[in-house]
Scaffold this motif. Structure first.
Motif, PDB file in Angstrom:
ATOM      1  N   LEU A 192      40.873 -18.704  15.878  1.00 43.75           N
ATOM      2  CA  LEU A 192      40.690 -17.682  14.772  1.00 43.75           C
ATOM      3  C   LEU A 192      40.695 -18.416  13.522  1.00 43.75           C
ATOM      4  O   LEU A 192      40.681 -18.051  12.386  1.00 43.75           O
ATOM      5  CB  LEU A 192      41.730 -16.718  14.803  1.00 43.75           C
ATOM      6  N   VAL A 193      41.362 -19.798  13.480  1.00 40.09           N
ATOM      7  CA  VAL A 193      41.678 -20.409  12.123  1.00 40.09           C
ATOM      8  C   VAL A 193      40.437 -21.667  12.253  1.00 40.09           C
ATOM      9  O   VAL A 193      40.336 -22.465  13.330  1.00 40.09           O
ATOM     10  CB  VAL A 193      42.939 -21.256  12.255  1.00 40.09           C
ATOM     11  N   ARG A 194      39.554 -21.813  11.330  1.00 44.90           N
ATOM     12  CA  ARG A 194      38.454 -22.913  11.232  1.00 44.90           C
ATOM     13  C   ARG A 194      38.797 -23.911  10.420  1.00 44.90           C
ATOM     14  O   ARG A 194      38.916 -23.471   9.106  1.00 44.90           O
ATOM     15  CB  ARG A 194      37.195 -22.025  11.129  1.00 44.90           C
ATOM     16  N   ILE A 195      38.740 -25.117  10.813  1.00 41.29           N
ATOM     17  CA  ILE A 195      38.839 -26.338  10.182  1.00 41.29           C
ATOM     18  C   ILE A 195      37.656 -26.947  10.206  1.00 41.29           C
ATOM     19  O   ILE A 195      37.351 -27.603  11.638  1.00 41.29           O
ATOM     20  CB  ILE A 195      40.102 -27.269  10.213  1.00 41.29           C
ATOM     21  N   ASN A 196      36.852 -27.597   9.380  1.00 37.28           N
ATOM     22  CA  ASN A 196      35.638 -28.458   9.667  1.00 37.28           C
ATOM     23  C   ASN A 196      36.028 -29.845   9.000  1.00 37.28           C
ATOM     24  O   ASN A 196      36.634 -30.077   8.006  1.00 37.28           O
ATOM     25  CB  ASN A 196      34.397 -27.851   9.042  1.00 37.28           C
ATOM     26  N   ALA A 197      35.384 -30.750   9.763  1.00 39.54           N
ATOM     27  CA  ALA A 197      35.399 -32.123   8.986  1.00 39.54           C
ATOM     28  C   ALA A 197      34.392 -32.081   7.737  1.00 39.54           C
ATOM     29  O   ALA A 197      33.594 -31.464   7.792  1.00 39.54           O
ATOM     30  CB  ALA A 197      34.813 -33.296   9.914  1.00 39.54           C
ATOM     31  N   ASP A 198      34.734 -33.025   6.841  1.00 37.05           N
ATOM     32  CA  ASP A 198      33.924 -32.781   5.659  1.00 37.05           C
ATOM     33  C   ASP A 198      32.405 -33.018   5.767  1.00 37.05           C
ATOM     34  O   ASP A 198      32.307 -34.206   6.336  1.00 37.05           O
ATOM     35  CB  ASP A 198      34.545 -34.029   4.717  1.00 37.05           C
ATOM     36  N   PRO A 199      31.810 -32.052   5.526  1.00 38.25           N
ATOM     37  CA  PRO A 199      30.297 -32.287   5.718  1.00 38.25           C
ATOM     38  C   PRO A 199      29.728 -33.432   4.998  1.00 38.25           C
ATOM     39  O   PRO A 199      28.765 -34.049   5.498  1.00 38.25           O
ATOM     40  CB  PRO A 199      29.606 -30.761   5.279  1.00 38.25           C
ATOM     41  N   LYS A 200      30.145 -33.518   3.797  1.00 35.22           N
ATOM     42  CA  LYS A 200      29.652 -34.910   2.942  1.00 35.22           C
ATOM     43  C   LYS A 200      29.981 -36.148   3.778  1.00 35.22           C
ATOM     44  O   LYS A 200      29.109 -37.067   3.783  1.00 35.22           O
ATOM     45  CB  LYS A 200      30.121 -34.965   1.700  1.00 35.22           C
ATOM     46  N   ALA A 201      31.052 -36.052   4.223  1.00 33.17           N
ATOM     47  CA  ALA A 201      31.558 -37.510   4.899  1.00 33.17           C
ATOM     48  C   ALA A 201      30.677 -37.649   6.131  1.00 33.17           C
ATOM     49  O   ALA A 201      30.353 -38.806   6.646  1.00 33.17           O
ATOM     50  CB  ALA A 201      32.958 -37.407   5.374  1.00 33.17           C
ATOM     51  N   MET A 202      30.180 -36.531   6.934  1.00 32.60           N
ATOM     52  CA  MET A 202      29.642 -36.661   8.213  1.00 32.60           C
ATOM     53  C   MET A 202      28.184 -37.022   7.879  1.00 32.60           C
ATOM     54  O   MET A 202      27.488 -37.750   8.619  1.00 32.60           O
ATOM     55  CB  MET A 202      29.492 -35.160   8.886  1.00 32.60           C
ATOM     56  N   ASP A 203      27.475 -36.500   6.595  1.00 31.19           N
ATOM     57  CA  ASP A 203      26.302 -36.908   6.211  1.00 31.19           C
ATOM     58  C   ASP A 203      26.199 -38.359   6.115  1.00 31.19           C
ATOM     59  O   ASP A 203      25.240 -38.934   6.525  1.00 31.19           O
ATOM     60  CB  ASP A 203      25.815 -35.939   5.065  1.00 31.19           C
ATOM     61  N   GLU A 204      27.077 -38.858   5.393  1.00 37.11           N
ATOM     62  CA  GLU A 204      27.109 -40.072   5.127  1.00 37.11           C
ATOM     63  C   GLU A 204      27.254 -41.115   6.305  1.00 37.11           C
ATOM     64  O   GLU A 204      26.711 -42.149   6.372  1.00 37.11           O
ATOM     65  CB  GLU A 204      27.825 -40.517   4.024  1.00 37.11           C
ATOM     66  N   ARG A 205      27.954 -40.529   7.186  1.00 43.67           N
ATOM     67  CA  ARG A 205      28.157 -41.428   8.184  1.00 43.67           C
ATOM     68  C   ARG A 205      26.889 -41.522   9.199  1.00 43.67           C
ATOM     69  O   ARG A 205      26.607 -42.499   9.945  1.00 43.67           O
ATOM     70  CB  ARG A 205      29.542 -40.716   9.312  1.00 43.67           C
ATOM     71  N   PHE A 206      26.088 -40.431   9.412  1.00 42.26           N
ATOM     72  CA  PHE A 206      25.134 -40.451  10.257  1.00 42.26           C
ATOM     73  C   PHE A 206      23.717 -40.603   9.754  1.00 42.26           C
ATOM     74  O   PHE A 206      22.656 -40.584  10.079  1.00 42.26           O
ATOM     75  CB  PHE A 206      24.962 -39.056  10.781  1.00 42.26           C
ATOM     76  N   ALA A 207      23.636 -40.803   8.205  1.00 48.98           N
ATOM     77  CA  ALA A 207      22.615 -40.897   7.514  1.00 48.98           C
ATOM     78  C   ALA A 207      21.825 -42.323   7.888  1.00 48.98           C
ATOM     79  O   ALA A 207      22.483 -43.237   8.107  1.00 48.98           O
ATOM     80  CB  ALA A 207      22.702 -40.948   5.937  1.00 48.98           C
ATOM     81  N   PRO A 208      20.577 -42.536   7.822  1.00 48.69           N
ATOM     82  CA  PRO A 208      19.929 -43.584   8.011  1.00 48.69           C
ATOM     83  C   PRO A 208      20.293 -44.902   7.203  1.00 48.69           C
ATOM     84  O   PRO A 208      20.529 -44.442   5.887  1.00 48.69           O
ATOM     85  CB  PRO A 208      18.275 -43.090   7.884  1.00 48.69           C
ATOM     86  N   ASP A 209      20.166 -45.971   7.814  1.00 55.69           N
ATOM     87  CA  ASP A 209      20.713 -47.135   6.892  1.00 55.69           C
ATOM     88  C   ASP A 209      19.490 -47.516   5.788  1.00 55.69           C
ATOM     89  O   ASP A 209      18.290 -47.682   6.536  1.00 55.69           O
ATOM     90  CB  ASP A 209      21.050 -48.165   7.697  1.00 55.69           C
ATOM     91  N   ARG A 210      19.865 -47.256   4.658  1.00 59.28           N
ATOM     92  CA  ARG A 210      18.812 -47.487   3.684  1.00 59.28           C
ATOM     93  C   ARG A 210      18.523 -48.985   3.218  1.00 59.28           C
ATOM     94  O   ARG A 210      18.029 -49.200   2.238  1.00 59.28           O
ATOM     95  CB  ARG A 210      18.716 -46.635   2.648  1.00 59.28           C
ATOM     96  N   THR A 211      19.741 -49.855   3.730  1.00 61.80           N
ATOM     97  CA  THR A 211      19.854 -51.118   3.394  1.00 61.80           C
ATOM     98  C   THR A 211      18.938 -52.175   4.085  1.00 61.80           C
ATOM     99  O   THR A 211      18.685 -53.364   3.600  1.00 61.80           O
ATOM    100  CB  THR A 211      21.261 -51.484   3.310  1.00 61.80           C
ATOM    101  N   GLY A 212      18.106 -51.702   5.055  1.00 64.17           N
ATOM    102  CA  GLY A 212      17.290 -52.567   5.553  1.00 64.17           C
ATOM    103  C   GLY A 212      17.862 -52.855   7.030  1.00 64.17           C
ATOM    104  O   GLY A 212      17.382 -53.698   7.668  1.00 64.17           O
ATOM    105  N   GLY A 213      19.044 -52.562   7.392  1.00 61.34           N
ATOM    106  CA  GLY A 213      19.733 -52.877   8.586  1.00 61.34           C
ATOM    107  C   GLY A 213      19.284 -51.958   9.692  1.00 61.34           C
ATOM    108  O   GLY A 213      19.893 -52.325  10.815  1.00 61.34           O
ATOM    109  N   GLY A 214      18.477 -50.843   9.516  1.00 64.37           N
ATOM    110  CA  GLY A 214      18.255 -50.047  10.669  1.00 64.37           C
ATOM    111  C   GLY A 214      17.814 -48.705  10.585  1.00 64.37           C
ATOM    112  O   GLY A 214      18.135 -48.186   9.316  1.00 64.37           O
TER     113      GLY A 214
END
Length: 214
Positions: A192-214
């Motif tokens: 009944l009590v909901r806590i989520n990991a920070d969506p922004k942090a999760m987006d950054e963690r799983f976003a494609p590497d735009r530095t050319g590394g993959g």
């Protein structure tokens, strides 16, 4: 909390305030071990090393002392919940640990009984309201601190989630006391009590590497 009309006559650290605290501590210890009806004013006085009339002088009645003792014990026990936050980085595990810890705190049955007294003793209701406000305020501050430290979020307001948590804990214990089949721990309080990991942090963690590394 209760007996607020008396507090103005006793300064912090005064003999009267020290006596009040000694009575409250002794009462809390006895009420945790025995049902309220099994504890008499004389027993509390003997345990605290005071005269029975000192209890009525400072608290007015055994019921008022019971309510104060219940919330005093709850605030003491709730400090145990703070240690839970250091053990996990997963919000679901965190909430589950909070619920399991709260359900077994010895002060919870006392508070449930105290809340029941408020139904028939209107004079106790201001004390009960004051105790709940302190509980909600301290719990809200604690949860906000944890959310900030861990980068978590809540879909609802912290105040609402805190009230949901404690209301469910009290309800679960009350159902257990009333003979509901099973135990309070069988009820899924944590869901009944909901806590989520920070969506922004999760987006950054799983976003494609735009530095050319993959």
């Amino acid at each position: 909390m209760s007996g607020q009309h008396r507090e103005g006559s006793t300064k912090p650290g005064s003999r009267g305030q020290i006596t009040r605290q000694r009575i409250r501590n002794s009462a809390a210890e006895l009420f945790e071990r025995y049902a309220p009806e099994e504890v008499t004013v004389s027993t509390i006085a003997r345990h605290a090393g005071v005269y029975p009339n000192q209890i009525t002088h400072h608290f007015g009645s055994k019921d008022a002392l019971f309510v104060e003792s219940a919330f005093s014990s709850l605030l003491r026990d709730s400090a145990r919940l703070k240690t839970v936050s250091r053990r996990t980085a997963d919000p679901e595990v965190f909430v589950t640990a909070l619920a399991r810890t709260a359900l077994v705190m010895p002060s919870i049955p006392m508070v449930v009984s105290a809340l029941g007294l408020g139904r028939s003793h209107t004079a106790l209701q201001p004390t009960l309201t004051g105790g709940m406000k302190v509980l909600f305020r301290s719990s809200t501050h604690y949860v906000r601190t944890i959310l900030q430290e861990k980068g978590w979020t809540m879909p609802e307001s912290v105040e609402k989630e805190v009230k949901t948590f404690w209301s469910t804990i009290f309800g679960a214990v009350l159902m257990g006391q009333a003979g509901f089949q099973g135990t309070p721990s069988d009820l899924d309080v944590a869901s009944l009590v909901r806590i989520n990991a920070d969506p922004k942090a999760m987006d950054e963690r799983f976003a494609p590497d735009r530095t050319g590394g993959g």
